[in-house]
Design a protein around this motif. Structure first.
Motif, PDB file in Angstrom:
ATOM      1  N   LYS A 157     -23.240 -11.036  74.340  1.00 48.06           N
ATOM      2  CA  LYS A 157     -22.003 -10.098  74.480  1.00 48.06           C
ATOM      3  C   LYS A 157     -20.755 -10.639  73.677  1.00 48.06           C
ATOM      4  O   LYS A 157     -19.995  -9.647  73.410  1.00 48.06           O
ATOM      5  N   LEU A 158     -20.747 -11.920  73.179  1.00 47.20           N
ATOM      6  CA  LEU A 158     -19.710 -12.308  72.444  1.00 47.20           C
ATOM      7  C   LEU A 158     -19.731 -12.032  70.918  1.00 47.20           C
ATOM      8  O   LEU A 158     -18.849 -12.321  70.186  1.00 47.20           O
ATOM      9  N   ALA A 159     -21.004 -11.526  70.575  1.00 46.20           N
ATOM     10  CA  ALA A 159     -21.410 -11.510  68.994  1.00 46.20           C
ATOM     11  C   ALA A 159     -20.451 -10.039  68.676  1.00 46.20           C
ATOM     12  O   ALA A 159     -20.095  -9.215  69.480  1.00 46.20           O
ATOM     13  N   PRO A 160     -20.001 -10.247  67.448  1.00 44.76           N
ATOM     14  CA  PRO A 160     -19.185  -9.261  66.868  1.00 44.76           C
ATOM     15  C   PRO A 160     -20.012  -8.033  66.923  1.00 44.76           C
ATOM     16  O   PRO A 160     -21.371  -8.194  66.514  1.00 44.76           O
ATOM     17  N   ALA A 204     -27.782 -17.187  76.561  1.00 40.26           N
ATOM     18  CA  ALA A 204     -27.988 -16.260  75.605  1.00 40.26           C
ATOM     19  C   ALA A 204     -27.697 -14.976  75.935  1.00 40.26           C
ATOM     20  O   ALA A 204     -26.960 -14.335  74.779  1.00 40.26           O
ATOM     21  N   ALA A 205     -27.518 -14.420  76.925  1.00 41.05           N
ATOM     22  CA  ALA A 205     -26.732 -13.109  77.330  1.00 41.05           C
ATOM     23  C   ALA A 205     -25.266 -13.177  76.743  1.00 41.05           C
ATOM     24  O   ALA A 205     -24.610 -12.370  76.443  1.00 41.05           O
ATOM     25  N   LYS A 264      -7.985 -19.141  82.885  1.00 39.42           N
ATOM     26  CA  LYS A 264      -7.555 -18.659  81.849  1.00 39.42           C
ATOM     27  C   LYS A 264      -7.996 -18.868  80.268  1.00 39.42           C
ATOM     28  O   LYS A 264      -8.251 -18.469  79.766  1.00 39.42           O
ATOM     29  N   GLN A 265      -8.649 -20.541  80.433  1.00 39.95           N
ATOM     30  CA  GLN A 265      -8.958 -20.860  79.248  1.00 39.95           C
ATOM     31  C   GLN A 265     -10.264 -20.181  78.738  1.00 39.95           C
ATOM     32  O   GLN A 265     -10.373 -19.590  77.732  1.00 39.95           O
ATOM     33  N   TRP A 266     -11.056 -19.897  79.737  1.00 36.17           N
ATOM     34  CA  TRP A 266     -12.228 -19.265  79.898  1.00 36.17           C
ATOM     35  C   TRP A 266     -12.490 -17.890  79.975  1.00 36.17           C
ATOM     36  O   TRP A 266     -13.477 -17.256  80.077  1.00 36.17           O
ATOM     37  N   ASP A 267     -11.055 -17.146  80.013  1.00 33.33           N
ATOM     38  CA  ASP A 267     -11.155 -15.758  80.462  1.00 33.33           C
ATOM     39  C   ASP A 267     -11.868 -15.017  79.629  1.00 33.33           C
ATOM     40  O   ASP A 267     -11.674 -14.989  78.337  1.00 33.33           O
ATOM     41  N   GLY A 268     -13.021 -13.998  79.996  1.00 35.97           N
ATOM     42  CA  GLY A 268     -13.835 -13.461  79.285  1.00 35.97           C
ATOM     43  C   GLY A 268     -14.839 -13.801  78.153  1.00 35.97           C
ATOM     44  O   GLY A 268     -15.656 -13.465  77.600  1.00 35.97           O
ATOM     45  N   LEU A 269     -14.984 -15.603  78.689  1.00 29.21           N
ATOM     46  CA  LEU A 269     -15.801 -16.100  77.760  1.00 29.21           C
ATOM     47  C   LEU A 269     -16.852 -16.899  78.743  1.00 29.21           C
ATOM     48  O   LEU A 269     -17.483 -17.663  78.802  1.00 29.21           O
ATOM     49  N   ARG A 300     -19.862 -21.089  81.181  1.00 34.06           N
ATOM     50  CA  ARG A 300     -18.926 -20.613  80.074  1.00 34.06           C
ATOM     51  C   ARG A 300     -19.513 -20.817  78.538  1.00 34.06           C
ATOM     52  O   ARG A 300     -20.672 -21.217  78.808  1.00 34.06           O
ATOM     53  N   VAL A 301     -18.818 -20.128  77.611  1.00 32.06           N
ATOM     54  CA  VAL A 301     -19.547 -20.295  76.443  1.00 32.06           C
ATOM     55  C   VAL A 301     -19.780 -21.510  75.914  1.00 32.06           C
ATOM     56  O   VAL A 301     -18.659 -22.419  76.298  1.00 32.06           O
TER      57      VAL A 301
END
Length: 128
Positions: free
Chosen positions: A104-107, A99-100, A7-12, A35-36
């Motif tokens: 992906k997480l960049a605004p 890097a991907a 859950k901590q890394w969900d989406g990351l 993970r990020v």
């Protein structure tokens, strides 16, 4: 604890597959979840290897980011294991995944702007 960690890394995270894999316990492990990167990953890596080469610090950072690598138990996924068994081409796969994930997480504002092509000199010459 594992569910809480997920859950901590969900989406990351990003999942990928190494070309060669890391040899452990008689098998090559290829599928990984990365993970990020966090600020503490780099700080801890530099503290562990204060005089180490950049590549060793980078390997330590990636090891910290790896949530899983095949069926290798987390406690066995050490920097030493990666140092001895991770091919350079697979290190590049992990670097590309990192890097991907950052991309992906960049605004959205960090994305390449669109519509600027019409302001290039070549388009001005095309209208002459």
């Amino acid at each position: 604890m594992t569910e809480q960690m997920n859950k901590q890394w969900d989406g990351l995270t990003v999942t990928g597959e190494l070309r060669i894999g890391v040899y452990y316990s008689g098998l090559r492990h290829k599928r990984f979840t990365l993970r990020v990167g966090m600020a503490g990953d780099l700080v801890a890596a530099q503290e562990l290897h204060p005089d180490g080469p950049f590549q060793l610090v980078t390997l330590e950072v990636y090891r910290r980011q790896l949530l899983s690598l095949g069926d290798i138990p987390p406690e066995a996924l050490t920097t030493e294991l990666l140092r001895e068994n991770l091919a350079e081409t697979d290190l590049a796969v992990i670097a590309d995944a990192d890097a991907a994930l950052e991309k992906k997480l960049a605004p959205p504002s960090a994305a390449t702007p669109t519509g600027d092509a019409s302001n290039t000199p070549s388009s001005d010459k095309a209208t002459d």
